[in-house]
Design a protein around this motif. Structure first.
Motif, PDB file in Angstrom:
ATOM      1  N   LYS A   3       8.499 -12.775   6.055  1.00 24.94           N
ATOM      2  CA  LYS A   3       8.933 -12.386   4.711  1.00 24.94           C
ATOM      3  C   LYS A   3       8.208 -11.120   4.250  1.00 24.94           C
ATOM      4  CE  LYS A   3      10.330 -16.919   2.941  1.00 24.94           C
ATOM      5  NZ  LYS A   3      10.087 -17.956   1.917  1.00 24.94           N
ATOM      6  N   LEU A   5       6.927  -8.810   6.157  1.00 25.63           N
ATOM      7  CA  LEU A   5       7.410  -7.685   6.947  1.00 25.63           C
ATOM      8  C   LEU A   5       8.741  -7.168   6.406  1.00 25.63           C
ATOM      9  CD1 LEU A   5       6.903  -5.903   9.397  1.00 25.63           C
ATOM     10  CD2 LEU A   5       8.117  -7.602  10.801  1.00 25.63           C
ATOM     11  N   LYS A   6       9.621  -8.100   6.014  1.00 29.15           N
ATOM     12  CA  LYS A   6      10.916  -7.707   5.458  1.00 29.15           C
ATOM     13  C   LYS A   6      10.745  -6.946   4.148  1.00 29.15           C
ATOM     14  CE  LYS A   6      13.711 -11.387   7.561  1.00 29.15           C
ATOM     15  NZ  LYS A   6      14.547 -12.577   7.292  1.00 29.15           N
ATOM     16  N   LYS A   7       9.776  -7.405   3.325  1.00 28.32           N
ATOM     17  CA  LYS A   7       9.542  -6.739   2.047  1.00 28.32           C
ATOM     18  C   LYS A   7       9.067  -5.299   2.263  1.00 28.32           C
ATOM     19  CE  LYS A   7       8.547 -10.794  -0.801  1.00 28.32           C
ATOM     20  NZ  LYS A   7       7.512 -11.499  -1.607  1.00 28.32           N
ATOM     21  N   TRP A   8       8.163  -5.122   3.245  1.00 30.41           N
ATOM     22  CA  TRP A   8       7.662  -3.786   3.523  1.00 30.41           C
ATOM     23  C   TRP A   8       8.753  -2.887   4.091  1.00 30.41           C
ATOM     24  CZ3 TRP A   8       3.744  -1.431   1.582  1.00 30.41           C
ATOM     25  CH2 TRP A   8       2.638  -2.158   1.143  1.00 30.41           C
ATOM     26  N   ARG A   9       9.661  -3.465   4.891  1.00 27.08           N
ATOM     27  CA  ARG A   9      10.784  -2.685   5.411  1.00 27.08           C
ATOM     28  C   ARG A   9      11.695  -2.228   4.272  1.00 27.08           C
ATOM     29  NH1 ARG A   9      12.697  -6.152  10.774  1.00 27.08           N
ATOM     30  NH2 ARG A   9      10.998  -5.472  12.169  1.00 27.08           N
ATOM     31  N   LEU A  10      11.949  -3.151   3.331  1.00 32.33           N
ATOM     32  CA  LEU A  10      12.786  -2.811   2.183  1.00 32.33           C
ATOM     33  C   LEU A  10      12.128  -1.723   1.344  1.00 32.33           C
ATOM     34  CD1 LEU A  10      15.259  -3.361   0.423  1.00 32.33           C
ATOM     35  CD2 LEU A  10      13.960  -5.177  -0.715  1.00 32.33           C
ATOM     36  N   ALA A  12       9.999   0.552   2.348  1.00 29.83           N
ATOM     37  CA  ALA A  12      10.055   1.800   3.103  1.00 29.83           C
ATOM     38  C   ALA A  12      11.450   2.431   3.019  1.00 29.83           C
ATOM     39  CB  ALA A  12       9.674   1.553   4.556  1.00 29.83           C
ATOM     40  N   LEU A  13      12.490   1.580   3.084  1.00 28.60           N
ATOM     41  CA  LEU A  13      13.861   2.071   2.997  1.00 28.60           C
ATOM     42  C   LEU A  13      14.129   2.695   1.623  1.00 28.60           C
ATOM     43  CD1 LEU A  13      16.727   2.346   4.116  1.00 28.60           C
ATOM     44  CD2 LEU A  13      17.180   0.016   3.313  1.00 28.60           C
TER      45      LEU A  13
END
Length: 358
Positions: A3, A5-10, A12-13
């Motif tokens: 979760k 990791l997904k937040k950090w990807r979002l 960054a996007l």
């Protein structure tokens, strides 16, 4: 773990999109792409104030993160009592002096530019021969269109403001009905058009609008004035002084041509005759300053839009004439449903042929 990791990807996007989308502003409409000295001065103030706010936010976030990391319960235990700083003269001095300095840092240039950009003392300046040294334009806002009068030049137009580059252009702002607000986002900030008093200011146009995709800068009404407020647009053409002088001469020649023609209508086209029968009461087709109820149509064929927002085509013009209330609710133009398609074609063709630039 997943979760987070997904937040950090979002995150960054979104950060990447912010960077890329910041370059998507329209040059003819964006306040972030200043096209004149006034707009540049105001943009610098925007950068200064944004920088100060960002600095404050950054400092607060850093202090907050340090407090979270250094004084977390898992590190110091449940019974830890932080050092008490109540009554600290040093801290009280710091959080009193720093805000004052930040306010002064913002206030001094703001006051300076307020007086600089509001200085219109040169508006009435004349040379030794009594000629005006600066261009002055009287801007009258109507429901829902704009009238531009050049009093020293004896001409008037509407919906498209034409100005020379690299010199101050002074404006007298007024309204014919309700409060409006004159705004050319890429060139300078807005100022109200009032019914009861005249507002004065100046702008400086430093970029040639012919190099833009649309060939014009976009102007807007920035004051809610009625149901078609969002459609109360105008366009601005900027050009070198020599080209502007040619445009003025061409506009003035329309007045002379009318005087020379007198009452002779033998050579009038069908569209011109129909226009004279149906539209001439409200609209002028010469650049003289005689006041009419509707917009001046002298250079209608040179415009960028029909009614300020519709495509500049004969079909769009015919749709506008058939039912202007459908296109721009609340405007004062009556519908011309009684005219046949052939008659509408003739009038539209005549209006599209009104040009001083071709």
């Amino acid at each position: 773990m997943m979760k987070g990791l997904k937040k950090w990807r979002l995150f960054a996007l979104l950060a990447a999109l912010t960077v890329f989308l910041s370059g998507c502003g329209q040059e003819e409409l964006s306040t972030l792409l200043p096209a004149g000295q006034v707009a540049k001065d105001q943009f610098n103030l925007l950068l200064l104030s944004s920088g100060i706010m960002l600095l404050v936010i950054l400092v607060v976030v850093i202090i907050y993160v340090i407090a979270l990391v250094r004084f977390r319960r898992s590190k110091l235990g449940e019974d830890h009592m932080p050092e008490q700083v109540e009554g600290s003269s040093t801290l009280e001095l710091v959080w009193t002096v720093i805000p004052i300095l930040l306010v002064l840092l913002l206030a001094v240039p703001t006051v300076y530019y307020t007086y600089k950009l509001g200085d219109v003392t040169a508006m009435g300046a004349v040379d030794d021969e009594g000629n005006a040294e600066n261009l002055v334009v009287d801007v009258t806002a109507h429901l829902y269109w704009w009238e531009f009068e050049y009093p020293e030049l004896g001409i008037v137009t509407s919906q498209e403001l034409v100005v020379p580059m690299d010199e101050k252009v002074y404006f007298n702002l007024m309204a014919a009905d309700v409060k409006h607000s004159f705004w050319i986002p890429a060139v300078g900030g807005k100022l109200d058009n009032n019914v009861e008093n005249v507002n004065k200011f100046y702008l400086k146009f430093e970029e040639d609008s012919s190099k833009l995709d649309e060939g014009v800068y976009f102007g807007k009404c920035a004051e809610l004035c009625g149901p078609s407020h969002a459609l109360m647009d105008f366009k601005v053409k900027t050009m070198p002084r020599a080209e502007f002088d040619d445009w003025v001469a061409a506009m003035q020649s329309t007045i002379k041509d009318k005087e020379d023609a007198g009452t002779d209508t033998a050579a009038a086209s069908e569209g011109e005759e129909l226009f004279a029968q149906s539209c001439i009461t409200c609209h002028a087709v010469t650049a003289d300053t005689a006041k009419k109820q509707g917009p001046n149509l002298t250079a209608f064929g040179d415009r960028n839009r029909v009614a300020g927002f519709m495509d500049h085509t004969e079909e769009a013009l015919k749709e506008w004439m058939k039912n202007p209330q459908k296109q721009k609710p609340g405007n004062t133009m009556p519908p011309f449903e009684h005219l046949s398609e052939a008659e509408l074609d003739a009038i539209a063709g005549y209006l599209m042929g009104l040009s001083v630039e071709k």
